[in-house]
Motif scaffolding. Structure first.
Motif, PDB file in Angstrom:
ATOM      1  N   LEU A   1       3.519  -8.737  75.442  1.00 13.76           N
ATOM      2  CA  LEU A   1       3.145  -8.002  74.448  1.00 13.76           C
ATOM      3  C   LEU A   1       3.813  -7.135  74.759  1.00 13.76           C
ATOM      4  N   ALA A   2       3.562  -5.784  73.401  1.00 15.54           N
ATOM      5  CA  ALA A   2       3.818  -4.412  73.615  1.00 15.54           C
ATOM      6  C   ALA A   2       2.240  -3.595  73.544  1.00 15.54           C
ATOM      7  N   ALA A   3       1.807  -2.838  74.189  1.00 11.39           N
ATOM      8  CA  ALA A   3       1.008  -2.038  74.720  1.00 11.39           C
ATOM      9  C   ALA A   3       0.284  -1.149  73.797  1.00 11.39           C
ATOM     10  N   THR A   4      -0.158  -1.041  72.849  1.00 16.05           N
ATOM     11  CA  THR A   4      -0.738  -0.080  72.109  1.00 16.05           C
ATOM     12  C   THR A   4      -2.335   0.289  72.431  1.00 16.05           C
ATOM     13  N   PRO A   5      -2.207   1.980  71.433  1.00 17.20           N
ATOM     14  CA  PRO A   5      -3.759   2.470  72.050  1.00 17.20           C
ATOM     15  C   PRO A   5      -4.395   1.779  71.940  1.00 17.20           C
ATOM     16  N   THR A   6      -5.004   1.325  70.917  1.00 14.43           N
ATOM     17  CA  THR A   6      -5.519   0.404  70.198  1.00 14.43           C
ATOM     18  C   THR A   6      -4.893  -0.960  69.775  1.00 14.43           C
ATOM     19  N   VAL A   7      -6.176  -2.039  70.024  1.00 19.23           N
ATOM     20  CA  VAL A   7      -6.130  -3.545  70.076  1.00 19.23           C
ATOM     21  C   VAL A   7      -6.069  -3.820  68.136  1.00 19.23           C
ATOM     22  N   ASN A   8      -4.505  -4.098  68.203  1.00 16.29           N
ATOM     23  CA  ASN A   8      -4.389  -4.758  66.795  1.00 16.29           C
ATOM     24  C   ASN A   8      -4.780  -6.588  66.462  1.00 16.29           C
ATOM     25  N   PRO A   9      -5.710  -7.202  65.353  1.00 14.86           N
ATOM     26  CA  PRO A   9      -6.254  -8.416  65.820  1.00 14.86           C
ATOM     27  C   PRO A   9      -5.114  -9.151  65.065  1.00 14.86           C
ATOM     28  N   GLU A  10      -4.023  -8.011  64.008  1.00  7.65           N
ATOM     29  CA  GLU A  10      -3.338  -8.924  63.029  1.00  7.65           C
ATOM     30  C   GLU A  10      -2.145  -9.402  64.478  1.00  7.65           C
TER      31      GLU A  10
END
Length: 697
Positions: free
Chosen positions: A91-100
């Protein structure tokens, strides 16, 4: 069933709603639970441990963290059916967690697990060839490309997932994880993709043998021969042999033929059966029922034979049904008693020695005969042939003689210097004990002469060859062994001494001239009687006023006794081989026919004129020759032949093998020595005449 890969499935989902619906349907089909709802990560204190793997076909595979932000990746335990290559979702890391995004990843992983399970399922093969296996499932690619294309490191399993970071947006509750789906009913693990197997050709079933009714084993005809009379059969007479032909099987046999053959010199006389026809050496039987038999008798006749045995051989041929010919072989050996007939064997000792003397016959006493076999002297009962005593001598012995109750013989051992020393020995005839022994310097020749209580013999090679050109005539007292006298001659004396008209006569061996001497028995004084053209090594014969001598040239010469003049000379085609014998006005001799395969012949001359009266040529070698008044016995190594001395006609012939010595006669019995059937040499007794018949005829 149409199998699809996870990648192609994701490409067909246009919207998040469609993807959620597919995931819910998949989860509902696998375990029947409510669809999962995406929720944000829970704090570490509220997390539950991942459920244990229910079977060996499913395992927990944690996803790997990206290098840019390891803590930002949400790791969710995923139940995956074991495949050759584990599936890792990155999974790509993003600054914020996207529940979708988290929800989409969970749905994609579960869809992939479901499809992999269906892809690995193989239905039970049927009669039709199995379908070609589907190609390997390609793993799902990363849904959102990472900012940096650096590949993620290999994931290392950890006991518990890493804590999720605190998110800035308001916490959204994550859906309760659905229970791990149960595996499909006994799906085998996905095998390594291999080439499709080539279907084997269908083999035609082997037909089972048709059961048949049990059959009886093939017949084996039995032929039994038995001697009709008990004990030994009488040689020379017809013998009866009983024959029984039996069929031991329950099935009949037919076309039976019986053939017979007599071993020579036996003769087949006739045969008869209670059923069947017999002609000469063959009998025929049309058939014999099961468990039945046919009986009959055979007549044979065996002439005189040394092995006293008559042997009958035969073969039976028969059929059973349409089978090929079968055979049974049979024989019988009938023991014979021919001791009452002329030429019949009375007894034989069997092998008792390895050599024998062929110059003289066995010595015959009142109760025993005395036969010498190399270094062993035997006393043998005249009635039974049993050994009465044996005497072993350390050296070779020669020419045993019987005088009253003594056995006289000579021996020739060598001393430590290699010089031959001659000995004269005297044994007690009843016990075999030594009475006296007289040593002599030189070689003692023989046979010796016993005359008027004294023993006379020749000696040569005295003093280890110092007197090799001289000969000595020696006289011993036969009772004590003491020396009476010895006489030296200027020539070697090889001709054994002979007594005639009160004198002792010896002859020299020189070829030219030869000499004949007359010697006084009491004093040993010698007188030259005649000079001859050639010398001799054989005893002289005196008869009809003549001296008969066999020269070393193989010629018979007759000299006038008084003048020494030659009366006649007989020179055969080859040469005379054995000492001539005078009997009843005739001179008998063996002529060695070297030009005709080493065969020999018997020539008989008129003693007065030297003319040939008759000759007997057996067409083979002659091993011994005996003249007994009006009978002549010739051994041809395989047979003993009796001839009439007057005419040379054959009286009878017996299969006696290997008689090597002359024969001695006493009370209608012939005693001799010869070859034993099992090796070595033996003594034997042969009946010369039957009771109440003329001697030997």
């Amino acid at each position: 069933m149409n199998n699809r890969t996870p990648t192609s499935l994701l490409k067909t989902l246009p919207t998040l709603a469609a993807l959620s619906a597919l995931a819910l349907l998949t989860l509902a089909g696998c375990n029947g639970n409510n669809p999962a709802v995406a929720t944000p990560a829970l704090p570490e204190s509220q997390r539950q441990a991942p459920p244990a793997t229910p079977t060996a076909d499913a395992r927990l595979v944690p996803p790997s963290n990206t290098p840019e932000s390891p803590a930002s990746a949400v790791q969710v335990p995923t139940a995956v059916v074991q495949t050759p290559t584990p599936v890792v979702l990155t999974l790509a890391a993003t600054p914020t967690v996207n529940p979708e995004i988290q929800f989409r990843e969970i749905i994609a992983a579960r869809v992939k697990a479901t499809l992999d399970a269906w892809a690995s399922f193989t239905p039970t093969p049927t009669a039709v060839p199995p379908p070609t296996p589907a190609p390997a499932v390609t793993p799902l690619p990363t849904l959102i490309p990472t900012p940096t294309p650096t590949p993620a490191p290999t994931a290392t399993p950890i006991p518990t997932p890493a804590p999720a970071p605190t998110v800035t947006p308001a916490p959204v509750p994550l859906p309760t994880p659905a229970p791990v789906p149960r595996p499909l009913p006994t799906p085998p693990p996905a095998p390594t993709v291999t080439p499709a197997p080539v279907p084997l050709p269908t083999l035609a079933p082997v037909p089972s043998p048709i059961p048949t009714s049990p059959q009886s084993p093939p017949a084996r005809l039995s032929v039994t021969l038995e001697q009709a009379q008990e004990g030994k059969a009488v040689s020379g007479e017809e013998l009866t042999v009983l024959i029984t032909v039996k069929n031991p099987s329950p099935q009949p046999v037919h076309a039976i033929t019986l053939d017979f053959e007599m071993e020579e010199p036996g003769q087949f006389v006739s045969a008869s059966l209670d059923r069947g026809n017999c002609q000469e050496l063959s009998c025929e039987i049309s058939s014999i029922d099961g468990r039945d038999s046919v009986a009959g008798q055979i007549k044979i006749k065996q002439p005189f034979a040394f092995d006293v045995e008559a042997r009958l051989d035969g073969r039976a041929a028969w059929r059973q049904g349409d089978s090929p010919l079968r055979y049974t072989y049979y024989h019988i050996s009938v023991q014979l008693d021919n001791s009452h007939l002329p030429g019949g064997l009375v007894w034989a000792t069997g092998p008792v020695g390895n050599s024998l003397s062929n110059r003289l016959p066995p010595s015959v006493g009142p109760d025993a005969i005395y036969a010498w076999f190399g270094q062993r002297l035997l006393s043998i009962s005249r009635v039974t042939g049993e050994s009465l005593w044996q005497k072993a001598i350390a050296s070779y012995t020669f020419d045993p003689l019987l005088w009253e109750d003594r056995i006289i013989f000579r021996s020739r051992p060598a001393d430590d210097d290699g010089r031959f020393m001659g000995y004269i020995h005297s044994l007690d005839a009843a016990t075999g004990e030594l009475v006296w022994s007289h040593p002599l310097d030189g070689v003692v020749l023989g046979p010796a002469l016993v005359y008027n209580g004294a023993l006379y013999f020749n000696v040569i090679d005295r003093g280890q060859g110092r007197d090799s050109d001289y000969g000595y005539l020696v006289s011993l007292d036969i009772a004590t062994g003491k020396l009476n006298w010895e006489q030296r001659f200027e020539q070697r004396l090889w001709s054994p001494p002979v007594a005639h008209a009160g004198k002792i006569y010896v002859a020299s061996r020189r070829y030219h001239p030869g000499s004949i001497y007359s010697v006084e028995p009491e004093s040993g004084s010698a007188t030259l009687l005649h000079q001859t053209t050639v010398g001799t090594t054989e005893p002289l014969l005196f008869a009809l006023g003549k001296i008969f001598m066999l020269t070393e040239m193989g010629t018979i010469i007759a000299l006038d006794f008084s003048s020494g003049e030659e009366v006649w000379r007989y020179q055969p085609e080859d040469h005379v081989w054995q000492t001539p014998v005078y009997s009843q006005g005739k001179v008998h001799m063996i002529v060695f026919k070297e030009s005709v395969g080493d065969y020999a012949a018997v020539h008989v001359l008129d003693a007065a004129s030297g003319r040939l009266k008759w000759k007997y040529e057996p067409g083979r070698q002659i091993s011994s020759y005996t003249v007994l008044d009006d009978l002549i016995f010739v051994s041809t190594y395989t047979h003993l032949v009796a001839l009439d001395s007057a005419t040379g006609s054959q009286l009878w012939q017996k299969a006696y093998q290997g008689i090597y010595s002359p024969l001695a006669r006493a009370d209608g019995i012939l005693y001799g020595q010869g070859f034993a059937e099992k090796g070595g040499f033996q003594a034997f007794a042969i009946r010369l005449s039957a009771p109440g018949t003329e001697d030997g005829r």
